[in-house]
Design an enzyme around this catalytic site. Structure first.
Site, mmCIF file in Angstrom:
data_model
loop_
_atom_site.group_PDB
_atom_site.id
_atom_site.type_symbol
_atom_site.label_atom_id
_atom_site.label_comp_id
_atom_site.label_asym_id
_atom_site.label_seq_id
_atom_site.Cartn_x
_atom_site.Cartn_y
_atom_site.Cartn_z
ATOM 1 N N GLY A 146 0.820 -1.218 0.000
ATOM 2 C CA GLY A 146 0.000 0.000 0.000
ATOM 3 C C GLY A 146 0.851 1.265 0.000
ATOM 4 N N ILE A 196 1.586 3.931 2.317
ATOM 5 C CA ILE A 196 2.613 4.194 3.342
ATOM 6 C C ILE A 196 3.477 2.945 3.532
ATOM 7 C CG2 ILE A 196 3.046 5.038 5.691
ATOM 8 C CD1 ILE A 196 0.217 6.264 5.612
ATOM 9 N N ASP A 225 0.056 -8.891 1.978
ATOM 10 C CA ASP A 225 -0.943 -7.923 1.510
ATOM 11 C C ASP A 225 -1.994 -8.717 0.736
ATOM 12 O OD1 ASP A 225 -0.562 -4.523 0.914
ATOM 13 O OD2 ASP A 225 -2.264 -5.646 0.063
ATOM 14 N N PHE A 241 0.234 -2.122 8.646
ATOM 15 C CA PHE A 241 -0.484 -1.151 7.798
ATOM 16 C C PHE A 241 -1.765 -1.746 7.214
ATOM 17 C CE2 PHE A 241 4.030 0.107 7.196
ATOM 18 C CZ PHE A 241 3.952 1.431 7.581
ATOM 19 N N SER A 270 -3.917 7.571 13.843
ATOM 20 C CA SER A 270 -4.221 8.772 13.061
ATOM 21 C C SER A 270 -4.565 9.937 13.975
ATOM 22 C CB SER A 270 -5.413 8.448 12.152
ATOM 23 O OG SER A 270 -6.007 9.616 11.664
ATOM 24 N N TYR A 319 -14.298 4.176 10.718
ATOM 25 C CA TYR A 319 -12.846 4.167 10.479
ATOM 26 C C TYR A 319 -12.106 4.756 11.683
ATOM 27 C CZ TYR A 319 -8.417 6.242 9.141
ATOM 28 O OH TYR A 319 -7.109 6.645 9.153
ATOM 29 N N LYS A 369 -9.459 3.069 14.843
ATOM 30 C CA LYS A 369 -8.143 3.539 15.312
ATOM 31 C C LYS A 369 -8.139 3.674 16.836
ATOM 32 C CE LYS A 369 -6.287 3.639 11.286
ATOM 33 N NZ LYS A 369 -5.395 2.525 10.928
ATOM 34 N N TYR A 408 -0.507 9.487 12.652
ATOM 35 C CA TYR A 408 -0.152 10.259 11.453
ATOM 36 C C TYR A 408 -1.080 11.451 11.297
ATOM 37 C CZ TYR A 408 1.324 5.498 9.956
ATOM 38 O OH TYR A 408 1.828 4.233 9.859
ATOM 39 N N PHE A 409 -0.523 12.561 10.840
ATOM 40 C CA PHE A 409 -1.368 13.660 10.385
ATOM 41 C C PHE A 409 -1.693 13.370 8.912
ATOM 42 C CE2 PHE A 409 -2.128 16.280 14.067
ATOM 43 C CZ PHE A 409 -1.514 15.452 14.988
ATOM 44 N N VAL A 413 -13.072 22.817 -3.464
ATOM 45 C CA VAL A 413 -12.538 23.169 -2.139
ATOM 46 C C VAL A 413 -13.732 23.173 -1.192
ATOM 47 C CG1 VAL A 413 -11.424 24.978 -0.766
ATOM 48 C CG2 VAL A 413 -10.675 24.532 -3.131
ATOM 49 N N GLY A 432 -18.587 16.135 8.278
ATOM 50 C CA GLY A 432 -17.603 15.391 9.078
ATOM 51 C C GLY A 432 -16.214 15.984 9.099
#
Ligand code: UD1
Length: 343
Positions: A11, A13, A32, A82, A126, A151, A155, A179-180, A219, A299
């Site tokens: 994947g 990352i 994987d 991951f 995350s 999701y 985490k 992670y950001f 945006v 969200g």
């Protein structure tokens, strides 16, 4: 050197982390199920490092597959996990898929660590655990907010499962990395992000718009309480992020951890708005991104960025790439996909 198991290693990352592990001298075995990646990633890793990692096609939710893997590849001392589903929107539609994939995978791995003498596991968490923070930047001590998607909930629950298992006396350690927003691609443009279908995340949508696959980038909102009204995130280069995993594995294997569970924020410490990011991309690459302002996305968090001091000082990790270079790497990867006729 000790062998490292990387689940989800083809994947986005995962593949960047396999490159950094191999370049640091660690032999790697990847498992994987190729549900959101493909075998060609192994060629990219081999072209960068000169080494083809061992690869098992299989699903970590099946414990027998993992048992066989440990038997076939002895000497695994560290795991980087991951293997997980990661689309926020999809998790609202398919919660069971998310809880099953993300939690069963983690529990199977934790179950097999002691009998196989594995010393540590790195877990991909995350910044989503902080929800809409009361204060920015967020530290590891900032309050955890109730998750707004299955999701995000996986985490939070995963962090709790790891904590419970280790507090119950499990003979191994864990490093939890929050992670950001990971972005960009390897500077060689041999590996990068390859989203299925229409991208939900900003950067793949932006680069696909820049190359003409998408007409216009939307945006999502310009009426937030931020200087230009668009949302603020902490965009972290994926290679910088990958290097943190090597440090995390190393400290567990070399018994340098300060506690059996350590948690680190992985971000740059800089908050960047969506409009600023578009400007940076355009200036760095010289390529225009057609875009328009639309309504807010349900969200979305208004603003979140990291205080990475703890990772800087204790893990010995620091983000070093500039946002300009990261945007150029994302663009080079998009152009490479076009050359290869993939997109
Ligand atoms: C989300 C998750 C994060 C997860 C990540 C990867 C939350 C709060 N965040 O991050 O945990 O790890 O996805 O899947 O659940 N944007 C646009 N136009 C677009 C796409 C995005 O303006 O077409 C904006 C968004 O409003 C946001 C920013 O770009 O302000 C980043 O969005 P995105 O890349 O989707 O990541 P997050 O939502 O921050």
């Amino acid at each position: 050197m000790d062998r490292i198991l990387v689940t989800g290693g083809t994947g986005y990352i995962g593949s960047h982390t396999v490159v950094e592990l191999q370049q640091a001298g660690y032999p790697v075995v990847i498992i994987d199920n190729l549900s959101n990646s493909n075998r060609d990633v192994l060629d990219g890793i081999e072209r960068i490092t000169g080494i083809r990692p061992d690869f098992v096609e299989g699903d970590c939710t099946d414990i027998e597959t993992l048992r066989k893997l440990f038997a076939d590849y002895p000497g695994i001392k560290g795991i980087i996990n991951f293997a997980a589903s990661k689309a926020v929107g999809e998790s609202m539609q398919k919660p069971i898929l998310y809880y099953r994939n993300n939690l069963n995978t983690l529990m199977n791995l934790l179950d097999l660590m002691a009998p196989n003498d594995v010393k540590g596991i790195v877990f991909s968490s995350s910044c989503t655990v902080y929800g809409e923070p009361d204060e920015n930047p967020v530290t590891e001590q900032s309050p955890i907010k109730k998750a707004t998607s299955p999701y995000g909930n996986t985490k939070q629950i995963s962090e709790e499962i790891i904590t419970d298992v280790i507090n119950a006396g499990a003979p191994f350690k864990s490093v939890i990395l929050r992670y950001f927003n990971p972005v960009g691609a390897h500077p060689s443009a041999e590996i990068g992000e390859l989203p299925n279908g229409v991208p939900q995340n900003l950067i793949p949508y932006l680069t696909q718009t820049a190359i003409g696959i998408r007409k216009e980038l939307s945006v999502f909102g310009d009426d937030y309480d931020t200087p230009d009204g668009s949302c603020i995130r902490d965009y972290i280069n994926v290679v910088d992020l990958a290097k943190a995993h090597v440090l995390a594995v190393k400290r567990m294997l070399e018994d340098k951890s300060e506690a059996k569970i350590e948690i680190f924020n992985l971000g740059t410490g800089n908050g960047v708005s969506v409009l600023e990011l578009i400007d940076t991309f355009e200036e760095a690459t010289g390529v225009k991104v057609p875009h328009k302002i639309v309504g807010r996305r349900a969200g979305d968090i208004e603003k979140v960025w990291a205080n990475p001091t703890y990772a800087n000082e204790v893990l010995g990790w620091k983000a070093t790439s500039t946002l300009e270079d990261t945007m150029c790497s994302a663009w080079a990867w998009q152009c490479r996909l076009r050359e290869r006729g993939i997109m």
